[in-house]
Design a protein around this motif. Sequence first.
Motif, PDB file in Angstrom:
ATOM      1  N   ASP A  84       0.819  -1.214   0.000  1.00  0.00           N
ATOM      2  CA  ASP A  84       0.000   0.000   0.000  1.00  0.00           C
ATOM      3  C   ASP A  84       0.859   1.273   0.000  1.00  0.00           C
ATOM      4  N   ASP A  85       2.058   1.171   0.544  1.00  0.00           N
ATOM      5  CA  ASP A  85       2.893   2.367   0.682  1.00  0.00           C
ATOM      6  C   ASP A  85       3.635   2.756  -0.590  1.00  0.00           C
ATOM      7  N   ARG A  87       1.932   4.302  -2.705  1.00  0.00           N
ATOM      8  CA  ARG A  87       1.090   5.434  -3.109  1.00  0.00           C
ATOM      9  C   ARG A  87       1.861   6.736  -3.322  1.00  0.00           C
ATOM     10  N   ASN A  90       3.168   6.749  -6.737  1.00  0.00           N
ATOM     11  CA  ASN A  90       2.101   7.012  -7.717  1.00  0.00           C
ATOM     12  C   ASN A  90       1.871   8.508  -7.866  1.00  0.00           C
ATOM     13  N   PHE A  91       1.782   9.184  -6.720  1.00  0.00           N
ATOM     14  CA  PHE A  91       1.469  10.612  -6.740  1.00  0.00           C
ATOM     15  C   PHE A  91       2.605  11.426  -7.354  1.00  0.00           C
ATOM     16  N   ASP A  96       1.097   4.355 -12.883  1.00  0.00           N
ATOM     17  CA  ASP A  96       0.883   3.105 -12.175  1.00  0.00           C
ATOM     18  C   ASP A  96       2.240   2.450 -11.888  1.00  0.00           C
ATOM     19  N   ILE A 116      -7.452  -2.435  -4.008  1.00  0.00           N
ATOM     20  CA  ILE A 116      -6.654  -1.879  -5.097  1.00  0.00           C
ATOM     21  C   ILE A 116      -7.248  -2.250  -6.448  1.00  0.00           C
ATOM     22  N   LYS A 121     -13.053   1.939  -7.248  1.00  0.00           N
ATOM     23  CA  LYS A 121     -11.915   2.232  -6.388  1.00  0.00           C
ATOM     24  C   LYS A 121     -12.172   3.445  -5.503  1.00  0.00           C
ATOM     25  N   GLY A 124      -7.492   7.554  -4.102  1.00  0.00           N
ATOM     26  CA  GLY A 124      -6.187   7.527  -3.441  1.00  0.00           C
ATOM     27  C   GLY A 124      -5.600   6.155  -3.202  1.00  0.00           C
ATOM     28  N   VAL A 125      -6.286   5.076  -3.628  1.00  0.00           N
ATOM     29  CA  VAL A 125      -5.711   3.747  -3.441  1.00  0.00           C
ATOM     30  C   VAL A 125      -4.495   3.592  -4.355  1.00  0.00           C
ATOM     31  N   PRO A 126      -3.600   2.668  -4.031  1.00  0.00           N
ATOM     32  CA  PRO A 126      -2.435   2.451  -4.889  1.00  0.00           C
ATOM     33  C   PRO A 126      -2.837   2.101  -6.317  1.00  0.00           C
ATOM     34  N   GLN A 127      -2.056   2.576  -7.246  1.00  0.00           N
ATOM     35  CA  GLN A 127      -2.268   2.269  -8.661  1.00  0.00           C
ATOM     36  C   GLN A 127      -1.159   1.331  -9.110  1.00  0.00           C
TER      37      GLN A 127
END
Length: 254
Positions: A84-85, A87, A90-91, A96, A116, A121, A124-127
């Motif tokens: 999950d971390d 993210r 991603n930002f 992705d 995910i 979705k 803000g979830v991981p891509q």
Amino acid sequence: MKIKFLGTGTSQGVPVIGCQCEVCRSLDYRDKRYRSSIYLEIDGVHLVIDTGPDFRSQMLAQNISRLDAVLFTHEHKDHTAGLDDIRPFNFSQQKDMPVFGREQVLDQIKREFSYIFSSQKYPGVPQVEPIEITESPFTFEGITITPIPVSHYKLPVFGFRIGDFTYITDANQIPESSIQLIRGSETIVLNALQKTPHISHFTLEEAIEMAEQLGAKNTYLTHISHKLGLHAEVEKELPEGIHLAYDGLELSLP
């Protein structure tokens, strides 16, 4: 190639919660071990092998600000729980994250991180971009990566070879066909859990025997438990060319 050992501990890490042994009470920074993971920078491409429960802390501790892909060795939680971390990457990178693993690993990740992959979705979830790998070499951003099949008791695990570097964790058996894939590596990482026999990991003695069989210039031991002993003492017992890895260790390879 630049290499950073993000974590060199076993599934419980070191120190172990509630343990009062001399290793867990040690003040030597080399006896503090996050769950096993490694970071590679190759010709400007940034890779991580495994995202365990300590992934966020590892990224912050090593000041890593870019990540182009994740390679998974296998599906155990101490190697996947921190997914999950990704993210923030991603930002910051606005794309992705490619995550590579054998089919059963990707299936496990899809179950454990179902949000995910949900059709609806949460913001803000991981891509991620899951990419299945088999036993055949594959390329990513011009880098050839060779999966190395090994056994973790009855569980299939992948090590990885990139150039003259091979990384293997969570193994207690390496078949002859995989040994041939490893031969010629200048630097090898092997797991060495403890000195006493274990059902699914190399002991220190077994790891040394395997390292000597493979014949690399340097072998670094990882996935270490508190039962192995104090880093400073065990390091003195090792043959030339074999070393205990520790969190934060950096290598630069041709």
